[in-house]
Enzyme design. Structure first.
Site, short mmCIF file in Angstrom:
data_model
loop_
_atom_site.label_atom_id
_atom_site.label_comp_id
_atom_site.label_asym_id
_atom_site.label_seq_id
_atom_site.Cartn_x
_atom_site.Cartn_y
_atom_site.Cartn_z
N LYS A 22 0.84 -1.21 0.00
CA LYS A 22 0.00 0.00 0.00
C LYS A 22 0.87 1.25 0.00
O LYS A 22 0.63 2.18 -0.77
CB LYS A 22 -0.90 0.00 1.25
CG LYS A 22 -1.63 1.32 1.46
CD LYS A 22 -2.47 1.31 2.73
CE LYS A 22 -1.80 1.77 3.97
NZ LYS A 22 -1.58 3.22 4.12
N ASN A 23 1.87 1.27 0.89
CA ASN A 23 2.65 2.50 1.07
C ASN A 23 3.60 2.80 -0.09
O ASN A 23 4.18 3.88 -0.13
CB ASN A 23 3.42 2.46 2.40
CG ASN A 23 2.49 2.66 3.59
OD1 ASN A 23 1.29 2.87 3.43
ND2 ASN A 23 3.05 2.59 4.79
N ARG A 102 -4.24 10.58 4.55
CA ARG A 102 -3.12 11.49 4.67
C ARG A 102 -2.18 11.48 3.45
O ARG A 102 -1.70 12.53 3.02
CB ARG A 102 -2.35 11.10 5.93
CG ARG A 102 -1.22 11.99 6.22
CD ARG A 102 -0.58 11.65 7.55
NE ARG A 102 0.65 12.37 7.66
CZ ARG A 102 0.75 13.61 8.08
NH1 ARG A 102 -0.32 14.25 8.49
NH2 ARG A 102 1.90 14.22 8.12
N CYS A 126 -5.10 8.41 9.75
CA CYS A 126 -5.27 7.72 11.03
C CYS A 126 -4.98 8.67 12.19
O CYS A 126 -4.04 9.46 12.14
CB CYS A 126 -4.30 6.56 11.13
SG CYS A 126 -4.81 5.08 10.27
N ARG A 131 0.83 14.64 13.66
CA ARG A 131 1.27 14.46 12.28
C ARG A 131 1.29 15.76 11.48
O ARG A 131 0.52 15.94 10.54
CB ARG A 131 0.41 13.40 11.58
CG ARG A 131 0.48 12.08 12.29
CD ARG A 131 -0.32 11.00 11.60
NE ARG A 131 0.47 10.29 10.59
CZ ARG A 131 0.02 9.25 9.92
NH1 ARG A 131 -1.19 8.82 10.10
NH2 ARG A 131 0.77 8.65 9.04
N LYS A 171 14.40 15.90 10.62
CA LYS A 171 13.79 14.70 11.19
C LYS A 171 13.47 13.77 10.02
O LYS A 171 13.17 14.26 8.92
CB LYS A 171 12.50 15.13 11.89
CG LYS A 171 11.73 14.06 12.56
CD LYS A 171 10.60 14.65 13.39
CE LYS A 171 9.94 13.54 14.17
NZ LYS A 171 8.88 14.04 15.03
N SER A 173 11.27 11.77 7.73
CA SER A 173 9.84 11.67 7.41
C SER A 173 9.66 10.96 6.07
O SER A 173 10.21 11.39 5.06
CB SER A 173 9.21 13.06 7.34
OG SER A 173 7.99 13.01 6.64
N ASP A 316 4.63 0.67 12.14
CA ASP A 316 3.44 0.03 11.57
C ASP A 316 3.29 -1.43 12.00
O ASP A 316 2.27 -2.06 11.66
CB ASP A 316 3.47 0.12 10.04
CG ASP A 316 3.12 1.51 9.54
OD1 ASP A 316 2.72 2.36 10.35
OD2 ASP A 316 3.23 1.74 8.32
N ARG A 408 -8.80 -0.36 4.60
CA ARG A 408 -7.92 0.66 4.03
C ARG A 408 -6.58 0.04 3.63
O ARG A 408 -5.95 0.53 2.69
CB ARG A 408 -7.65 1.77 5.06
CG ARG A 408 -8.84 2.64 5.34
CD ARG A 408 -8.43 3.80 6.21
NE ARG A 408 -7.17 4.35 5.73
CZ ARG A 408 -6.25 4.92 6.49
NH1 ARG A 408 -6.45 5.08 7.77
NH2 ARG A 408 -5.14 5.38 5.98
#
Ligand code: UD1
Length: 430
Positions: A22-23, A102, A126, A131, A171, A173, A316, A408
């Site tokens: 998915k990601n 998101r 989520c 965030r 950071k 991300s 996750d 999802r």
């Protein structure tokens, strides 16, 4: 609303095909905005998040044709998407859509890069923490975007187009790295991203951009050097296997006992999580077809883990690991360092009899002899699947409400588990 009902206590045995990630699929779909040519993505998972993003992309003017269902023995997984963004007809991504997922915020970078303007709602997703998107915005500003926040929208302009820049993220991300990487592909000149996230899904997007004509050095490392192009070509790319789905099923087998091959899974994407599973007393081995996970008898060993950006233990998989450790023979400690509010599964696991104490970012889990089935509520994507794992271990029946969170991010979850012997079914409310 659908519910999932599980009667626990059955070991898992067999083969589970792992879907496309998915990601990775989400930012790869978004990459279609960068070219007027056709981008073909194979192995796209059939998920609610993918369908929602497709609606957003269609709204921008992306044409989609779907074919190529791969036939498994009885399952149909992995569709092929042909995406063409010949003309971008709308550069606004509306609140009603972006607030539901998101990752759809990541259309911002590609839209500014190609259209020199974009208006994208600030995201939702989520509820696992505040965030923010400051890193996305500072990265895009460094590339030359002028950005204002107006009535909940990011309004961005780059009248002369984007240019390369040196960006050193304070950071790590995942999302900011995707957004800036996608934008830099169409920026003039070289962009250097330092402290980039190294998640395999970022490597997958970078590999696809290379096929589209972008030169990228440092793929898989925290320093990405990108030579932008004025125009990108179409490409054909296969979405990599989902490491979080893989880790989730691996934890489920560790939890119930049994012997399962996670077909198509890549252990290089999960080294830390698989090492953690091994410490719990589960056997993990790479085979020609994927990863074999087995645990036959023997207590689950308690462990201490903290979540970290890749290649560390993934946030996750934190909830799923916690579900497993509720039955360990001793006390485990889990520290969540990525999201400040990612413990919503704790109170639901407690409903099944788990003994978990929270103190700030740390959960102390004392293994219990028995979990007992109960009605529980899914709160976010990964938390909901931890309740599935707990339900598979519990005596009696667990009913999980609000399963749309699961839909999802998990393709054919009940089918994949029930084919391996789990007593799990979806109850549709019509
Ligand atoms: C992505 C994944 C999500 C995963 C997370 C961390 C997708 C679709 N989602 O989410 O499944 O849990 O990575 O591995 O791939 N942060 C800031 N400012 C920003 C952006 C992020 O402070 O501008 C903070 C976040 O609040 C968080 C941390 O950075 O504490 C990591 O977030 P990030 O890696 O951006 O997560 P996502 O991309 O949202």
């Amino acid at each position: 609303m659908d519910r999932i009902q599980i009667t626990g206590g059955k070991p898992l045995n067999g083969t589970i095909p792992i879907s496309g990630a998915k990601n990775a699929a989400l930012p790869l779909l978004i990459a279609s905005l960068l070219t007027a040519d056709r981008l073909t993505l194979k192995n796209v998972p059939n998920l609610a998040d993918v369908n929602l993003l497709v609606r957003i992309l269609r709204n921008h003017g992306v044409d989609l044709a779907v074919d190529g269902k791969r036939t498994g023995t009885t399952m149909h997984l992995g569709e092929t998407f042909h995406l063409t963004a010949r003309d971008i007809v709308d550069t606004t991504a509306p609140y009603e859509m972006v607030s539901r997922m998101r990752a759809s915020f990541w259309v911002l970078g590609p839209l500014i890069a190609r259209m020199r303007q974009a208006k994208v709602s600030l995201p939702g997703g989520c509820a696992i923490g505040t965030r923010p998107v400051d890193l996305h915005l500072s990265g895009l500003k460094a590339l030359g975007a002028e950005i204002d926040i107006e009535a909940g929208y990011v309004v961005a302009k780059a009248p002369k187009g984007l240019h390369g820049a040196h960006i050193d993220f304070p950071k790590v991300s995942v999302g900011a790295t995707h957004n800036v990487l996608l934008a830099a592909a169409l920026a003039k000149g070289e962009t250097l991203i330092e402290n980039a996230a190294r998640e395999p899904e970022i490597g997958d997007v970078a590999e696809c951009l290379v096929k589209m004509g972008v030169k990228i050095e440092g793929i898989g490392t925290s320093t990405l050097r990108i030579q932008g192009r004025d125009r990108l070509e179409g490409a054909v790319h296969t979405v990599l296997p989902d490491r979080i789905e893989t880790g989730t099923f691996a934890m489920a087998v560790a939890a119930t006992g049994g012997d399962v091959v996670l077909e198509g899974a890549k252990s290089a994407h999960l080294t830390n999580a698989l090492a953690v599973l091994t410490q719990t007393g589960t056997s993990v081995e790479e085979t020609a077809h994927g990863i074999r996970v087995h645990r036959n008898g023997g207590a689950i060993q308690p462990i201490s883990v903290e979540t970290e950006p890749f290649p560390g233990f993934p946030t996750d998989l934190q909830a799923q690991l916690m579900a497993l450790l509720t039955r360990a023979g001793g006390t485990s400690v889990i520290r969540e360092t990525i999201f400040e509010n990612r413990f919503m599964h704790v109170q639901e696991l407690a409903r099944l009899g788990a003994d978990i104490h929270l103190h700030g970012d740390t959960a102390t889990v004392t293994g219990v002899k028995v979990l007992t089935g109960a009605p529980v509520m899914a709160t976010d994507l990964r938390a909901s699947v931890s309740l599935v794992i707990a339900g598979l271990m519990a005596e009696g029946t667990t009913t999980i409400n609000r399963v749309y969170h699961l839909d999802r991010g998990f393709e054919q979850l009940e089918q994949k588990l029930s084919r391996c012997g789990a007593d799990i079914e979806r109850i549709s409310s019509g």
